[in-house]
Design a protein around this motif. Structure first.
Motif, PDB file in Angstrom:
ATOM      1  N   VAL A 181     -29.915  63.515  80.870  1.00  0.00           N
ATOM      2  CA  VAL A 181     -29.336  63.097  82.151  1.00  0.00           C
ATOM      3  C   VAL A 181     -28.858  64.314  82.938  1.00  0.00           C
ATOM      4  O   VAL A 181     -29.117  64.438  84.147  1.00  0.00           O
ATOM      5  CB  VAL A 181     -28.178  62.111  81.922  1.00  0.00           C
ATOM      6  CG1 VAL A 181     -27.453  61.822  83.241  1.00  0.00           C
ATOM      7  CG2 VAL A 181     -28.697  60.819  81.308  1.00  0.00           C
ATOM      8  N   LEU A 182     -28.155  65.219  82.261  1.00  0.00           N
ATOM      9  CA  LEU A 182     -27.610  66.390  82.948  1.00  0.00           C
ATOM     10  C   LEU A 182     -28.724  67.272  83.498  1.00  0.00           C
ATOM     11  O   LEU A 182     -28.618  67.788  84.621  1.00  0.00           O
ATOM     12  CB  LEU A 182     -26.731  67.181  81.980  1.00  0.00           C
ATOM     13  CG  LEU A 182     -25.934  68.345  82.579  1.00  0.00           C
ATOM     14  CD1 LEU A 182     -24.977  67.833  83.652  1.00  0.00           C
ATOM     15  CD2 LEU A 182     -25.172  69.077  81.487  1.00  0.00           C
ATOM     16  N   GLN A 224     -29.674  70.341  89.247  1.00  0.00           N
ATOM     17  CA  GLN A 224     -29.988  71.046  90.488  1.00  0.00           C
ATOM     18  C   GLN A 224     -29.506  70.289  91.722  1.00  0.00           C
ATOM     19  O   GLN A 224     -29.398  70.875  92.810  1.00  0.00           O
ATOM     20  CB  GLN A 224     -31.501  71.281  90.576  1.00  0.00           C
ATOM     21  CG  GLN A 224     -32.037  72.237  89.521  1.00  0.00           C
ATOM     22  CD  GLN A 224     -31.378  73.609  89.577  1.00  0.00           C
ATOM     23  OE1 GLN A 224     -31.123  74.143  90.659  1.00  0.00           O
ATOM     24  NE2 GLN A 224     -31.090  74.173  88.420  1.00  0.00           N
ATOM     25  N   LEU A 225     -29.219  69.007  91.568  1.00  0.00           N
ATOM     26  CA  LEU A 225     -28.748  68.198  92.692  1.00  0.00           C
ATOM     27  C   LEU A 225     -27.232  68.239  92.843  1.00  0.00           C
ATOM     28  O   LEU A 225     -26.696  67.790  93.864  1.00  0.00           O
ATOM     29  CB  LEU A 225     -29.213  66.748  92.526  1.00  0.00           C
ATOM     30  CG  LEU A 225     -30.742  66.553  92.455  1.00  0.00           C
ATOM     31  CD1 LEU A 225     -31.069  65.101  92.109  1.00  0.00           C
ATOM     32  CD2 LEU A 225     -31.393  66.937  93.773  1.00  0.00           C
ATOM     33  N   LEU A 226     -26.555  68.759  91.847  1.00  0.00           N
ATOM     34  CA  LEU A 226     -25.101  68.859  91.908  1.00  0.00           C
ATOM     35  C   LEU A 226     -24.687  70.006  92.824  1.00  0.00           C
ATOM     36  O   LEU A 226     -25.345  71.057  92.854  1.00  0.00           O
ATOM     37  CB  LEU A 226     -24.517  69.115  90.515  1.00  0.00           C
ATOM     38  CG  LEU A 226     -24.610  67.995  89.487  1.00  0.00           C
ATOM     39  CD1 LEU A 226     -24.241  68.524  88.102  1.00  0.00           C
ATOM     40  CD2 LEU A 226     -23.693  66.851  89.864  1.00  0.00           C
ATOM     41  N   PRO A 227     -23.586  69.849  93.556  1.00  0.00           N
ATOM     42  CA  PRO A 227     -23.024  71.005  94.273  1.00  0.00           C
ATOM     43  C   PRO A 227     -22.720  72.118  93.276  1.00  0.00           C
ATOM     44  O   PRO A 227     -22.291  71.853  92.145  1.00  0.00           O
ATOM     45  CB  PRO A 227     -21.746  70.439  94.900  1.00  0.00           C
ATOM     46  CG  PRO A 227     -21.974  68.961  94.971  1.00  0.00           C
ATOM     47  CD  PRO A 227     -22.822  68.621  93.785  1.00  0.00           C
ATOM     48  N   SER A 228     -22.937  73.340  93.665  1.00  0.00           N
ATOM     49  CA  SER A 228     -22.788  74.461  92.729  1.00  0.00           C
ATOM     50  C   SER A 228     -21.397  74.510  92.098  1.00  0.00           C
ATOM     51  O   SER A 228     -21.248  74.852  90.924  1.00  0.00           O
ATOM     52  CB  SER A 228     -23.093  75.782  93.434  1.00  0.00           C
ATOM     53  OG  SER A 228     -22.256  75.952  94.569  1.00  0.00           O
ATOM     54  N   ALA A 229     -20.380  74.137  92.864  1.00  0.00           N
ATOM     55  CA  ALA A 229     -19.010  74.178  92.341  1.00  0.00           C
ATOM     56  C   ALA A 229     -18.766  73.135  91.265  1.00  0.00           C
ATOM     57  O   ALA A 229     -17.806  73.252  90.477  1.00  0.00           O
ATOM     58  CB  ALA A 229     -18.015  73.987  93.474  1.00  0.00           C
ATOM     59  N   LEU A 230     -19.611  72.098  91.200  1.00  0.00           N
ATOM     60  CA  LEU A 230     -19.410  71.018  90.238  1.00  0.00           C
ATOM     61  C   LEU A 230     -20.286  71.155  88.998  1.00  0.00           C
ATOM     62  O   LEU A 230     -20.100  70.401  88.041  1.00  0.00           O
ATOM     63  CB  LEU A 230     -19.696  69.666  90.903  1.00  0.00           C
ATOM     64  CG  LEU A 230     -18.668  69.151  91.908  1.00  0.00           C
ATOM     65  CD1 LEU A 230     -19.134  67.831  92.493  1.00  0.00           C
ATOM     66  CD2 LEU A 230     -17.293  69.003  91.269  1.00  0.00           C
ATOM     67  N   ARG A 231     -21.219  72.088  88.997  1.00  0.00           N
ATOM     68  CA  ARG A 231     -22.164  72.157  87.884  1.00  0.00           C
ATOM     69  C   ARG A 231     -21.484  72.427  86.549  1.00  0.00           C
ATOM     70  O   ARG A 231     -21.736  71.723  85.567  1.00  0.00           O
ATOM     71  CB  ARG A 231     -23.241  73.210  88.180  1.00  0.00           C
ATOM     72  CG  ARG A 231     -24.220  72.767  89.258  1.00  0.00           C
ATOM     73  CD  ARG A 231     -25.187  73.852  89.641  1.00  0.00           C
ATOM     74  NE  ARG A 231     -26.077  73.397  90.706  1.00  0.00           N
ATOM     75  CZ  ARG A 231     -26.925  74.172  91.358  1.00  0.00           C
ATOM     76  NH1 ARG A 231     -27.003  75.473  91.051  1.00  0.00           N
ATOM     77  NH2 ARG A 231     -27.684  73.674  92.311  1.00  0.00           N
ATOM     78  N   LEU A 232     -20.630  73.434  86.487  1.00  0.00           N
ATOM     79  CA  LEU A 232     -19.941  73.724  85.231  1.00  0.00           C
ATOM     80  C   LEU A 232     -18.968  72.614  84.852  1.00  0.00           C
ATOM     81  O   LEU A 232     -18.985  72.150  83.700  1.00  0.00           O
ATOM     82  CB  LEU A 232     -19.224  75.067  85.315  1.00  0.00           C
ATOM     83  CG  LEU A 232     -18.456  75.489  84.047  1.00  0.00           C
ATOM     84  CD1 LEU A 232     -19.408  75.567  82.856  1.00  0.00           C
ATOM     85  CD2 LEU A 232     -17.754  76.833  84.282  1.00  0.00           C
ATOM     86  N   PRO A 233     -18.094  72.152  85.770  1.00  0.00           N
ATOM     87  CA  PRO A 233     -17.185  71.054  85.399  1.00  0.00           C
ATOM     88  C   PRO A 233     -17.911  69.800  84.907  1.00  0.00           C
ATOM     89  O   PRO A 233     -17.493  69.180  83.927  1.00  0.00           O
ATOM     90  CB  PRO A 233     -16.414  70.774  86.691  1.00  0.00           C
ATOM     91  CG  PRO A 233     -16.460  72.047  87.444  1.00  0.00           C
ATOM     92  CD  PRO A 233     -17.794  72.646  87.136  1.00  0.00           C
ATOM     93  N   VAL A 234     -18.995  69.421  85.575  1.00  0.00           N
ATOM     94  CA  VAL A 234     -19.727  68.228  85.168  1.00  0.00           C
ATOM     95  C   VAL A 234     -20.394  68.454  83.814  1.00  0.00           C
ATOM     96  O   VAL A 234     -20.426  67.544  82.970  1.00  0.00           O
ATOM     97  CB  VAL A 234     -20.767  67.831  86.233  1.00  0.00           C
ATOM     98  CG1 VAL A 234     -21.719  66.757  85.702  1.00  0.00           C
ATOM     99  CG2 VAL A 234     -20.058  67.316  87.490  1.00  0.00           C
ATOM    100  N   ALA A 235     -20.912  69.664  83.572  1.00  0.00           N
ATOM    101  CA  ALA A 235     -21.532  69.967  82.281  1.00  0.00           C
ATOM    102  C   ALA A 235     -20.507  69.885  81.151  1.00  0.00           C
ATOM    103  O   ALA A 235     -20.783  69.324  80.079  1.00  0.00           O
ATOM    104  CB  ALA A 235     -22.177  71.350  82.315  1.00  0.00           C
ATOM    105  N   VAL A 236     -19.313  70.431  81.393  1.00  0.00           N
ATOM    106  CA  VAL A 236     -18.248  70.373  80.377  1.00  0.00           C
ATOM    107  C   VAL A 236     -17.838  68.929  80.133  1.00  0.00           C
ATOM    108  O   VAL A 236     -17.705  68.478  78.983  1.00  0.00           O
ATOM    109  CB  VAL A 236     -17.037  71.217  80.822  1.00  0.00           C
ATOM    110  CG1 VAL A 236     -15.838  70.975  79.902  1.00  0.00           C
ATOM    111  CG2 VAL A 236     -17.400  72.704  80.841  1.00  0.00           C
ATOM    112  N   TYR A 237     -17.632  68.194  81.216  1.00  0.00           N
ATOM    113  CA  TYR A 237     -17.213  66.796  81.101  1.00  0.00           C
ATOM    114  C   TYR A 237     -18.259  65.976  80.350  1.00  0.00           C
ATOM    115  O   TYR A 237     -17.916  65.177  79.461  1.00  0.00           O
ATOM    116  CB  TYR A 237     -17.002  66.214  82.500  1.00  0.00           C
ATOM    117  CG  TYR A 237     -16.523  64.781  82.500  1.00  0.00           C
ATOM    118  CD1 TYR A 237     -15.164  64.494  82.440  1.00  0.00           C
ATOM    119  CD2 TYR A 237     -17.430  63.727  82.565  1.00  0.00           C
ATOM    120  CE1 TYR A 237     -14.726  63.172  82.441  1.00  0.00           C
ATOM    121  CE2 TYR A 237     -16.993  62.412  82.562  1.00  0.00           C
ATOM    122  CZ  TYR A 237     -15.646  62.140  82.507  1.00  0.00           C
ATOM    123  OH  TYR A 237     -15.216  60.836  82.499  1.00  0.00           O
ATOM    124  N   THR A 238     -19.520  66.156  80.686  1.00  0.00           N
ATOM    125  CA  THR A 238     -20.598  65.413  80.034  1.00  0.00           C
ATOM    126  C   THR A 238     -20.648  65.717  78.547  1.00  0.00           C
ATOM    127  O   THR A 238     -20.852  64.817  77.717  1.00  0.00           O
ATOM    128  CB  THR A 238     -21.950  65.753  80.686  1.00  0.00           C
ATOM    129  OG1 THR A 238     -21.901  65.423  82.084  1.00  0.00           O
ATOM    130  CG2 THR A 238     -23.084  64.983  80.030  1.00  0.00           C
TER     131      THR A 238
END
Length: 217
Positions: A121-122, A127-141
């Motif tokens: 899923v990630l 690539q569609l995530l805003p750059s500022a959210l890529r790391l936070p979303v990856a950690v959260y996932t």
């Protein structure tokens, strides 16, 4: 009189059903008012109940309080990141709770399967995530996938109905978050709000009810 554990499902389910119905009816005001109520009631009842194991009840209270904060923050303009952090706290509390009595990750098969699904899923949305959210979303996932893996591993070790229903709740929570991410960053999903809220509330109710009953640690 202290509210008993038996009252938890009735009170939380009633408000959860109302909030979810508001998404189907398109009643935004009702939804904004009702959305935090299930977790607020869960926190209140857990804090005043004497049922169940004390440490389990404390971890559940912290988890539900963090989820309540996340519910509110996600309704605030530009509150997505703060809401993400609040829900991260919920999943960390659940990780600590599901470790009790079984240790860390009793089933590596569950870890591989759930993390594998999360990576798929990630990868599709990264690539569609805003750059500022890529790391936070990856950690959260990663954290929520580990939480679900821990819950499933706990169920395979304990082999009780309550443990499996708790694990089902964890999986539904992950499904809800996955739908939020896909709907927000990839493409609109049909009946997204209804599906997201229904799976979220059902997942939380299953964890709330069955983790509290399953006093194995």
């Amino acid at each position: 009189m202290r509210p008993s554990v038996a009252l938890l499902p009735a009170l939380v389910i009633a408000t959860a059903l109302f909030a979810t119905a508001c998404t189907l009816l398109g009643w935004d005001t009702g939804f904004l008012v009702a959305k935090p109520l299930p977790m607020a009631l869960a926190v209140l009842l857990l804090a005043t109940s004497s049922g169940g194991d004390r440490r389990t009840r404390r971890l559940l209270t912290w988890a539900m309080a963090a989820a309540l904060a996340g519910d509110v923050l996600l309704m605030v303009p530009n509150g997505f990141m703060a809401g993400l952090i609040a829900f991260l706290g919920t999943h960390l509390c659940y990780l600590a709770l599901f470790r009790r009595g079984v240790g860390w990750f009793p089933s590596w098969r569950a870890v591989v399967v759930v993390l594998g699904l999360a990576v798929i899923v990630l990868t599709g949305e990264f690539q569609l995530l805003p750059s500022a959210l890529r790391l936070p979303v990856a950690v959260y996932t990663t954290v929520i996938a580990l939480m679900v893996s821990q819950a499933i591993g706990r169920a395979t070790r304990l082999r009780t109905r309550d443990a499996w229903l708790t694990a089902s709740g964890a999986a539904l929570f992950m499904a809800s978050d996955t739908m939020i991410s896909l709907n927000r960053f990839v493409a609109p999903l049909p009946l997204a709000d209804f599906a997201i809220m229904a799976s979220y509330y059902l997942g939380q109710i299953l964890i709330l009810r069955h983790a509290l009953k399953d006093e194995t640690a």
